[in-house]
Design an enzyme around this catalytic site. Structure first.
Site, short mmCIF file in Angstrom:
data_model
loop_
_atom_site.label_atom_id
_atom_site.label_comp_id
_atom_site.label_asym_id
_atom_site.label_seq_id
_atom_site.Cartn_x
_atom_site.Cartn_y
_atom_site.Cartn_z
N PHE A 213 0.67 -1.11 0.06
CA PHE A 213 -0.01 0.37 0.16
C PHE A 213 0.61 0.96 0.03
N SER B 41 -4.93 1.31 -9.20
CA SER B 41 -6.23 2.64 -9.25
C SER B 41 -6.49 2.63 -10.29
N ALA B 42 -8.10 2.79 -10.85
CA ALA B 42 -8.46 3.21 -11.62
C ALA B 42 -8.53 4.20 -12.48
N THR B 43 -7.82 5.21 -11.56
CA THR B 43 -7.14 6.50 -12.40
C THR B 43 -5.96 6.20 -13.81
N TYR C 299 0.93 11.19 -10.24
CA TYR C 299 0.72 10.16 -9.83
C TYR C 299 0.46 8.95 -10.88
N LYS D 54 1.29 4.82 -11.42
CA LYS D 54 0.37 3.05 -10.58
C LYS D 54 0.82 2.36 -11.54
N ASN E 153 -12.97 4.14 -5.62
CA ASN E 153 -13.23 5.77 -4.64
C ASN E 153 -13.78 5.05 -4.02
N ASN F 180 -10.48 15.22 -1.81
CA ASN F 180 -11.83 14.05 -2.24
C ASN F 180 -12.95 13.80 -1.27
N ARG G 77 -19.11 8.79 -9.82
CA ARG G 77 -18.02 7.80 -9.26
C ARG G 77 -18.54 6.66 -8.93
N ARG H 40 -13.97 20.82 -11.94
CA ARG H 40 -12.43 20.65 -11.50
C ARG H 40 -12.10 20.58 -12.48
N GLY I 181 -9.50 18.31 -14.83
CA GLY I 181 -8.69 17.07 -15.56
C GLY I 181 -10.33 15.71 -14.82
P1 NAD Z 1 -2.74 6.67 2.87
O1 NAD Z 1 -2.16 7.95 2.64
O2 NAD Z 1 -3.35 6.83 3.61
O3 NAD Z 1 -2.00 5.40 3.44
C1 NAD Z 1 0.08 5.45 2.67
C2 NAD Z 1 0.58 5.00 3.80
O4 NAD Z 1 2.07 4.80 3.16
C3 NAD Z 1 0.80 5.42 4.76
O5 NAD Z 1 0.48 5.31 6.26
C4 NAD Z 1 2.14 6.43 4.63
O6 NAD Z 1 2.95 6.72 6.10
C5 NAD Z 1 2.66 5.77 4.35
N1 NAD Z 1 4.21 5.81 3.20
C6 NAD Z 1 3.82 6.49 2.08
N2 NAD Z 1 4.71 6.25 1.72
C7 NAD Z 1 5.76 5.38 2.29
C8 NAD Z 1 7.18 4.84 2.43
N3 NAD Z 1 8.69 4.74 1.05
N4 NAD Z 1 7.73 3.89 2.93
C9 NAD Z 1 6.84 3.76 4.26
N5 NAD Z 1 5.62 3.99 4.49
C10 NAD Z 1 5.23 4.76 2.99
O7 NAD Z 1 -3.00 6.43 1.50
P2 NAD Z 1 -4.67 4.81 1.00
O8 NAD Z 1 -5.70 5.94 0.84
O9 NAD Z 1 -4.65 4.09 2.22
O10 NAD Z 1 -3.90 4.43 -0.30
C11 NAD Z 1 -3.39 3.34 0.20
C12 NAD Z 1 -2.94 3.31 -1.77
O11 NAD Z 1 -3.57 2.56 -2.47
C13 NAD Z 1 -1.78 3.69 -2.22
O12 NAD Z 1 -0.42 3.52 -3.15
C14 NAD Z 1 -3.30 4.47 -3.02
O13 NAD Z 1 -1.95 5.18 -3.96
C15 NAD Z 1 -3.07 3.76 -3.61
N6 NAD Z 1 -4.93 4.50 -3.69
C16 NAD Z 1 -5.98 4.72 -3.30
C17 NAD Z 1 -6.86 5.17 -3.14
C18 NAD Z 1 -7.70 6.10 -2.53
O14 NAD Z 1 -8.68 6.65 -2.80
N7 NAD Z 1 -7.68 5.92 -0.81
C19 NAD Z 1 -7.61 4.81 -4.55
C20 NAD Z 1 -6.45 4.31 -5.58
C21 NAD Z 1 -5.44 3.51 -5.30
C1 UD1 Z 2 -9.78 11.49 -6.98
C2 UD1 Z 2 -8.49 11.24 -8.21
C3 UD1 Z 2 -8.57 9.81 -8.21
C4 UD1 Z 2 -7.97 8.91 -7.14
C5 UD1 Z 2 -9.84 9.37 -6.30
C6 UD1 Z 2 -9.31 8.37 -4.97
C7 UD1 Z 2 -8.39 13.61 -9.44
C8 UD1 Z 2 -8.45 14.42 -10.90
N1 UD1 Z 2 -8.85 12.73 -9.43
O1 UD1 Z 2 -10.64 11.17 -8.15
O2 UD1 Z 2 -6.74 9.77 -9.50
O3 UD1 Z 2 -8.28 7.83 -7.41
O4 UD1 Z 2 -9.52 10.73 -6.40
O5 UD1 Z 2 -8.75 8.87 -3.96
O6 UD1 Z 2 -7.98 14.55 -8.86
N2 UD1 Z 2 -15.86 16.87 -5.29
C9 UD1 Z 2 -17.13 17.94 -5.32
N3 UD1 Z 2 -16.58 18.83 -4.93
C10 UD1 Z 2 -15.44 18.52 -3.88
C11 UD1 Z 2 -14.65 17.22 -3.95
C12 UD1 Z 2 -15.08 16.11 -4.77
O7 UD1 Z 2 -17.99 18.10 -6.14
O8 UD1 Z 2 -15.63 19.15 -2.94
C13 UD1 Z 2 -16.59 15.92 -6.92
C14 UD1 Z 2 -15.78 15.22 -7.96
O9 UD1 Z 2 -15.64 16.72 -9.00
C15 UD1 Z 2 -15.76 14.33 -7.96
C16 UD1 Z 2 -16.98 13.17 -7.34
O10 UD1 Z 2 -16.84 14.50 -6.23
O11 UD1 Z 2 -17.34 14.36 -8.84
C17 UD1 Z 2 -15.11 12.61 -6.68
O12 UD1 Z 2 -14.24 13.17 -6.37
P1 UD1 Z 2 -13.16 12.25 -5.46
O13 UD1 Z 2 -13.41 12.68 -4.06
O14 UD1 Z 2 -11.92 13.45 -5.40
O15 UD1 Z 2 -12.66 11.29 -6.03
P2 UD1 Z 2 -12.15 11.61 -7.85
O16 UD1 Z 2 -12.09 12.43 -8.59
O17 UD1 Z 2 -12.41 10.54 -8.15
#
Ligand code: NAD
Ligand code: UD1
Length: 337
Positions: free
Chosen positions: A80, A124-126, A148, A152, A178, A198, A230, A291, A293
């Protein structure tokens, strides 16, 4: 048999550690706490009634990783650890490439040296190209618009190449949609630093009164109510998907990308209304511009996860909204409360 969880103190990592421990796995966490708090792991231990092994260092540090692999009978790795903010990655691409690629390379190298073959990667779906039709399936076109996302996609490619060169490896690339919500106990949840980008953390903080109102980013999209759609997935469902992926990795070899989503999209206004109704709180909002992107609608085809992992999301939008608020209300300052 122990599972190494990098980034285990983070949002998704802490929920996954808890599911692992509740299902009989022994867990070793490496996390340097750059975006998390040790308190999350203390609570995971309290909830599960079990202890985990914790190491505080940067996963890019191969020497220290080697020592952890030497000290534990690690059977599988869930990776993670990474930096995850899209906007931030545009301003500091080198830090994102160094950390996200560096940690993956260091881990994969260590696994090879220590004959550990099962690797679950947080993608990620990104990674899907912007012009795909919905729902997104794993075979759809890939492509990114920010550093970012590229980290991935590049990690996916590195791990795919590794599986070609080392056919004993088993890698599952989990493409999350999400993740929202929190553990129903209200003890662990999402604890973003600073002002959240988010949607859900912004909603919960607005409901708490920390922000005057939510800005809805655009209501002129080609969606039923004009706001962005989403595929929100409960973080506990997501965590359970990792256990299914682990079981799959142990039974198979090679590299598979698998979506973890519900297959159902919700608009910003639908989420707002569900949150207000389930929790009986008001969330003031205003409509703002789009927003940059953002896409109109993003949601998964979750069929492959069903077929290969025997997994599907079970929790609904009400559960997600209730649990997100339960966590936020009980921990208004997150783990610093
Ligand atoms: P998070 O930031 O809460 O957790 C990531 C953890 O990794 C943190 O505890 C941070 O301290 C640790 N970390 C980062 N870099 C490190 C390093 N080099 N060495 C040791 N620890 C390190 O994020 P999350 O939301 O739990 O996401 C986890 C993973 O899922 C990430 O790789 C993220 O890109 C991916 N992801 C998250 C989302 C989301 O919406 N949260 C969506 C798609 C993918
Ligand atoms: C964002 C990231 C995506 C990442 C995902 C989960 C961008 C462009 N994409 O996606 O890469 O995988 O988070 O972490 O940043 N919204 C509002 N008001 C707000 C915040 C969000 O209207 O204050 C809307 C957004 O326009 C979107 C939806 O809520 O339509 C979800 O937004 P967000 O939670 O940021 O997720 P993603 O845009 O899907």
């Amino acid at each position: 048999m122990e599972i190494l969880v990098t980034g285990g103190a983070g949002y998704i990592g802490s929920h996954t550690c808890l599911e692992l421990m509740e299902n009989g796995y022994d867990v070793v966490v490496v996390d340097d706490l750059r975006n998390s708090d040790l308190e999350a792991l203390r609570r995971v231990e309290a909830l599960s009634g079990k202890a985990l092994a914790f190491y505080n260092f940067d996963v890019c540090d191969q020497d220290r990783l080697d020592k952890v692999f030497g000290a534990h009978a690690i059977n599988s790795v869930i990776h993670f650890a990474g930096l995850k903010a899209v906007g931030e990655s545009v301003g500091m691409p080198l830090a994102y490439y160094a950390n996200n690629l560096g940690s993956t390379l260091a881990l994969a190298g260590c696994m090879k040296r220590h004959h550990v073959r099962n690797f679950i990667f947080s993608s990620s779906a990104t990674v899907y190209a912007q012009d795909n039709r919905m729902p997104l399936a794993e075979g759809d076109a890939l492509g990114c618009t920010n550093p970012y996302g590229w980290t991935k996609l590049m990690c996916e490619q590195i791990l795919r190449d590794l599986c070609v060169a080392e056919p004993v490896f088993s890698v599952v690339l989990l493409r999350y949609f999400n993740p929202i919500g929190a553990h129903p106990s209200g003890r662990i949840g999402e604890d973003p630093a600073g002002i959240p980008n988010n949607l859900l953390p912004y909603i919960t903080q607005t409901a708490l009164g920390r922000h005057a109102r939510l800005t809805v980013h655009g209501n002129d999209y080609d969606t039923p109510d004009g706001t962005g759609v989403r595929d929100y997935i409960h973080v506990v469902d997501l965590a359970r998907g990792h256990l299914k992926a682990l079981e799959y990795a142990k039974r198979n070899r090679g590299c598979e990308a698998i979506n973890l989503g519900t297959g159902r999209g919700y608009s910003v206004l639908e989420i707002l209304r569900a949150f207000e109704t389930v929790n009986q709180v008001k969330v003031p909002y205003t409509i703002g511009p789009r927003r940059p992107g953002d896409l109109a609608a993003v949601y998964a085809d979750p069929q492959k996860a069903g077929e290969l992992l025997g997994w599907q999301a079970e929790l609904g939008i009400e559960d997600m909204c209730r649990d997100a608020w339960n966590w936020q209300r009980n921990n208004p300052r997150g783990y610093r409360t």
